[in-house]
Design a protein around this motif. Structure first.
Motif, PDB file in Angstrom:
ATOM      1  N   LEU A  59      -7.113  49.333 -33.710  1.00  0.00           N
ATOM      2  CA  LEU A  59      -5.885  48.589 -33.447  1.00  0.00           C
ATOM      3  C   LEU A  59      -5.986  47.856 -32.111  1.00  0.00           C
ATOM      4  N   GLU A  60      -6.514  48.525 -31.094  1.00  0.00           N
ATOM      5  CA  GLU A  60      -6.672  47.877 -29.788  1.00  0.00           C
ATOM      6  C   GLU A  60      -7.636  46.697 -29.889  1.00  0.00           C
ATOM      7  N   LEU A  62      -8.209  44.925 -32.585  1.00  0.00           N
ATOM      8  CA  LEU A  62      -7.519  43.889 -33.340  1.00  0.00           C
ATOM      9  C   LEU A  62      -6.575  43.097 -32.439  1.00  0.00           C
ATOM     10  N   LEU A  63      -5.781  43.797 -31.655  1.00  0.00           N
ATOM     11  CA  LEU A  63      -4.834  43.125 -30.769  1.00  0.00           C
ATOM     12  C   LEU A  63      -5.564  42.282 -29.732  1.00  0.00           C
ATOM     13  N   GLY A 116     -11.052  50.022 -38.947  1.00  0.00           N
ATOM     14  CA  GLY A 116      -9.679  50.515 -39.056  1.00  0.00           C
ATOM     15  C   GLY A 116      -9.417  51.207 -40.372  1.00  0.00           C
ATOM     16  N   PHE A 122      -5.799  51.366 -40.714  1.00  0.00           N
ATOM     17  CA  PHE A 122      -5.364  50.243 -41.537  1.00  0.00           C
ATOM     18  C   PHE A 122      -5.482  50.643 -43.003  1.00  0.00           C
ATOM     19  N   GLN A 161       0.686  39.394 -33.533  1.00  0.00           N
ATOM     20  CA  GLN A 161       0.098  40.735 -33.524  1.00  0.00           C
ATOM     21  C   GLN A 161       0.908  41.670 -34.422  1.00  0.00           C
ATOM     22  N   ARG A 162       2.234  41.578 -34.356  1.00  0.00           N
ATOM     23  CA  ARG A 162       3.079  42.420 -35.210  1.00  0.00           C
ATOM     24  C   ARG A 162       2.897  42.055 -36.685  1.00  0.00           C
ATOM     25  N   THR A 165      -0.619  43.175 -37.838  1.00  0.00           N
ATOM     26  CA  THR A 165      -0.638  44.639 -37.905  1.00  0.00           C
ATOM     27  C   THR A 165       0.117  45.110 -39.147  1.00  0.00           C
ATOM     28  N   ALA A 170      -0.932  49.088 -40.537  1.00  0.00           N
ATOM     29  CA  ALA A 170      -1.305  50.107 -39.555  1.00  0.00           C
ATOM     30  C   ALA A 170      -0.172  51.128 -39.495  1.00  0.00           C
ATOM     31  N   VAL A 173       3.004  51.372 -35.785  1.00  0.00           N
ATOM     32  CA  VAL A 173       2.558  50.987 -34.451  1.00  0.00           C
ATOM     33  C   VAL A 173       3.536  50.009 -33.852  1.00  0.00           C
ATOM     34  N   VAL A 175       3.934  47.129 -31.192  1.00  0.00           N
ATOM     35  CA  VAL A 175       3.112  46.184 -30.429  1.00  0.00           C
ATOM     36  C   VAL A 175       3.949  45.580 -29.342  1.00  0.00           C
TER      37      VAL A 175
END
Length: 175
Positions: A59-60, A62-63, A116, A122, A161-162, A165, A170, A173, A175
């Motif tokens: 996730l980190e 990806l962001l 992920g 994910f 990002q939201r 995600t 995910a 999470v 964001v």
């Protein structure tokens, strides 16, 4: 004026040099175009690789990838525009080289998504164009931010990002 609208003579004049002097630095107008696009795509690749290296969790990563992609393309909007619009003027062999770099950029994203999935961060609905769709979203967001001075880059990046995600489903999470 675009690739077709600019001659080497016009380019040399704009640079304040003789056309003959320009040939000391480049072999042809098409080679110059290739160098410009190749440099843009390679620099973007470097930015993407650097952004995900320091992040351990998918996730980190990806962001970070999303932020790096948009920040780079917004910061280099003119270069991105040339890379997208003038790609068609490259020779087939030059196009293949650029496409290989773009494929490497996409593979970084694909690896993040795959990692992920393996780590159960994910749970996307997988289809062949998942990464292509995500990259299209990133490219369009960068274009939108570049074209509209009222669009806040950080707000757009956070929203994207939201959205991405959520698309990757995910686990709850923020964001």
């Amino acid at each position: 004026q675009g690739y077709q609208g600019v001659s080497l003579r016009k380019l040399a004049s704009a640079l304040g040099i003789q056309a003959g002097s320009l040939y000391n630095h480049i072999a042809s107008k098409q080679d110059l175009l290739f160098e410009l696009i190749d440099e843009h795509e390679s620099d973007l690749l470097d930015a993407l690789e650097t952004s995900v290296l320091s992040n351990a969790k998918p996730l980190e990563k990806l962001l970070a990838y999303i932020r790096a992609h948009i920040d780079f393309n917004v910061g280099h909007a003119h270069r991105r525009s040339i890379a997208q619009l003038e790609f068609r003027n490259l020779s087939p062999s030059q196009q293949r080289l650029i496409l290989a770099t773009r494929k490497t950029q996409a593979n970084i994203l694909a690896n993040i998504v795959q990692q992920g999935i393996q780590q159960h961060a994910f749970k996307p609905i997988r289809f062949n164009a998942t990464e292509t769709l995500l990259l299209a979203m990133l490219n369009e967001a960068a274009l939108m931010i570049s074209a509209d001075s009222n669009t806040a880059p950080d707000d757009t990046i956070s929203s994207l990002q939201r959205i991405i995600t959520a698309l990757l489903r995910a686990d709850s999470v923020k964001v």
